[in-house]
Motif scaffolding. Structure first.
Motif, PDB file in Angstrom:
ATOM      1  N   ILE A  29       3.600 -39.808 -20.719  1.00 26.37           N
ATOM      2  CA  ILE A  29       4.272 -39.894 -22.084  1.00 26.37           C
ATOM      3  C   ILE A  29       4.272 -38.286 -22.676  1.00 26.37           C
ATOM      4  O   ILE A  29       3.294 -37.638 -22.582  1.00 26.37           O
ATOM      5  CB  ILE A  29       3.178 -40.727 -22.760  1.00 26.37           C
ATOM      6  CG1 ILE A  29       3.331 -42.165 -22.497  1.00 26.37           C
ATOM      7  CG2 ILE A  29       3.806 -40.734 -24.408  1.00 26.37           C
ATOM      8  CD1 ILE A  29       2.348 -43.416 -23.044  1.00 26.37           C
ATOM      9  N   ILE A  30       5.525 -38.147 -23.266  1.00 26.38           N
ATOM     10  CA  ILE A  30       5.796 -36.830 -23.577  1.00 26.38           C
ATOM     11  C   ILE A  30       5.468 -37.082 -25.202  1.00 26.38           C
ATOM     12  O   ILE A  30       4.924 -36.210 -25.969  1.00 26.38           O
ATOM     13  CB  ILE A  30       7.168 -36.259 -23.357  1.00 26.38           C
ATOM     14  CG1 ILE A  30       7.180 -36.140 -21.949  1.00 26.38           C
ATOM     15  CG2 ILE A  30       7.641 -35.147 -23.998  1.00 26.38           C
ATOM     16  CD1 ILE A  30       8.473 -35.857 -21.300  1.00 26.38           C
ATOM     17  N   LEU A  31       6.193 -38.064 -25.700  1.00 30.96           N
ATOM     18  CA  LEU A  31       6.223 -38.511 -27.169  1.00 30.96           C
ATOM     19  C   LEU A  31       6.132 -39.891 -27.409  1.00 30.96           C
ATOM     20  O   LEU A  31       6.752 -40.689 -26.586  1.00 30.96           O
ATOM     21  CB  LEU A  31       7.696 -38.173 -27.889  1.00 30.96           C
ATOM     22  CG  LEU A  31       8.079 -36.592 -28.058  1.00 30.96           C
ATOM     23  CD1 LEU A  31       9.508 -36.590 -28.313  1.00 30.96           C
ATOM     24  CD2 LEU A  31       7.212 -35.924 -28.734  1.00 30.96           C
ATOM     25  N   ASN A  32       5.189 -40.349 -28.323  1.00 34.67           N
ATOM     26  CA  ASN A  32       4.944 -41.751 -28.616  1.00 34.67           C
ATOM     27  C   ASN A  32       5.824 -42.028 -29.766  1.00 34.67           C
ATOM     28  O   ASN A  32       6.650 -41.285 -30.232  1.00 34.67           O
ATOM     29  CB  ASN A  32       3.555 -42.015 -28.701  1.00 34.67           C
ATOM     30  CG  ASN A  32       2.809 -41.053 -29.974  1.00 34.67           C
ATOM     31  OD1 ASN A  32       3.429 -41.200 -30.852  1.00 34.67           O
ATOM     32  ND2 ASN A  32       1.376 -40.935 -29.665  1.00 34.67           N
ATOM     33  N   GLN A  33       5.708 -43.394 -29.981  1.00 35.81           N
ATOM     34  CA  GLN A  33       6.451 -43.786 -31.152  1.00 35.81           C
ATOM     35  C   GLN A  33       6.370 -43.100 -32.407  1.00 35.81           C
ATOM     36  O   GLN A  33       7.355 -42.902 -33.101  1.00 35.81           O
ATOM     37  CB  GLN A  33       6.278 -45.740 -31.285  1.00 35.81           C
ATOM     38  CG  GLN A  33       7.155 -46.173 -32.133  1.00 35.81           C
ATOM     39  CD  GLN A  33       7.135 -47.662 -31.982  1.00 35.81           C
ATOM     40  OE1 GLN A  33       6.956 -48.105 -30.726  1.00 35.81           O
ATOM     41  NE2 GLN A  33       7.642 -48.317 -32.948  1.00 35.81           N
ATOM     42  N   LEU A  34       5.231 -42.796 -32.761  1.00 36.15           N
ATOM     43  CA  LEU A  34       4.776 -42.144 -33.930  1.00 36.15           C
ATOM     44  C   LEU A  34       5.377 -40.741 -33.858  1.00 36.15           C
ATOM     45  O   LEU A  34       6.072 -40.398 -34.901  1.00 36.15           O
ATOM     46  CB  LEU A  34       3.278 -42.297 -34.454  1.00 36.15           C
ATOM     47  CG  LEU A  34       2.814 -41.569 -35.628  1.00 36.15           C
ATOM     48  CD1 LEU A  34       3.487 -41.739 -36.751  1.00 36.15           C
ATOM     49  CD2 LEU A  34       1.511 -41.174 -35.692  1.00 36.15           C
ATOM     50  N   GLN A  35       5.121 -40.118 -32.880  1.00 41.47           N
ATOM     51  CA  GLN A  35       5.862 -38.670 -32.611  1.00 41.47           C
ATOM     52  C   GLN A  35       7.226 -38.599 -32.723  1.00 41.47           C
ATOM     53  O   GLN A  35       7.791 -37.990 -33.373  1.00 41.47           O
ATOM     54  CB  GLN A  35       5.312 -38.160 -31.535  1.00 41.47           C
ATOM     55  CG  GLN A  35       3.887 -37.874 -31.421  1.00 41.47           C
ATOM     56  CD  GLN A  35       3.172 -37.411 -30.074  1.00 41.47           C
ATOM     57  OE1 GLN A  35       3.555 -38.251 -29.055  1.00 41.47           O
ATOM     58  NE2 GLN A  35       2.353 -36.684 -30.175  1.00 41.47           N
ATOM     59  N   ILE A  36       7.833 -39.768 -32.101  1.00 41.50           N
ATOM     60  CA  ILE A  36       9.650 -39.679 -32.174  1.00 41.50           C
ATOM     61  C   ILE A  36       9.757 -40.032 -33.509  1.00 41.50           C
ATOM     62  O   ILE A  36      10.768 -39.316 -34.009  1.00 41.50           O
ATOM     63  CB  ILE A  36       9.837 -40.681 -31.108  1.00 41.50           C
ATOM     64  CG1 ILE A  36       9.662 -40.393 -29.607  1.00 41.50           C
ATOM     65  CG2 ILE A  36      11.315 -41.171 -31.326  1.00 41.50           C
ATOM     66  CD1 ILE A  36       9.962 -41.289 -28.605  1.00 41.50           C
TER      67      ILE A  36
END
Length: 167
Positions: A7-14
């Motif tokens: 995982i590079i970016l999770n939902q919160l980060q996106i």
């Protein structure tokens, strides 16, 4: 998602990246009354829709959403848009895609819009992979990532989750 993915970016980060990019787009276009978000078919268009939602929340800009239909496997094929050319002539336009890898999709998308007089032209991507074979850059980007050429970045926008991962 395969078992060999990270995982590079999770939902919160996106979500945070989308909000930050929307603010940057607004700041760059604060003197405009109307701008165009031109999302490349597929995830680029979904990303543009998400940017539109935030822009509507944070700004008074009138934002037109445009889908750019480009055959990513054969980018020399005719490119069409969901808006008539007159709708984006002499406007500020942001070309949006999920991942900038080789730059092929963006450069051909840019080529299409170069036939139209625009007030301002910018690009936005969620992930910039830094493997460009064309002189194209992302003006607004969520994250820059140096990966090997064999690795692949996949962004998933779905009802259940939004995630970016490396395969």
């Amino acid at each position: 998602m395969t078992t060999k993915s990270s995982i590079i970016l999770n939902q919160l980060q996106i979500s945070q990246k989308i909000r930050r990019i929307a603010y940057q787009i607004y700041e760059t276009n604060s003197s405009e009354e109307e701008i165009v978000l031109a999302g490349i078919v597929g995830n680029g268009f979904i990303f543009a829709q998400k940017l539109l939602e935030v822009l509507n929340e944070i700004s008074t800009l009138n934002v037109l959403l445009c889908e750019v239909n480009i055959d990513k496997k054969n980018p020399l094929n005719i490119i069409t848009t969901s808006l008539d050319v007159e709708k984006y002539t002499n406007k500020s336009l942001v070309l949006v895609d999920d991942v900038l890898s080789s730059g092929t999709t963006l450069i051909y998308g840019i080529k299409h819009f170069l036939n139209v007089p625009l007030k301002k032209f910018k690009t936005a991507v969620l992930v910039n992979r830094n493997h460009k074979k064309y002189p194209v850059k992302a003006d607004f980007k969520g994250i820059s990532l140096s990966t090997s050429v064999k690795e692949h970045i996949q962004v998933e926008f779905s009802q259940e989750r939004t995630i970016a991962f490396l395969v």
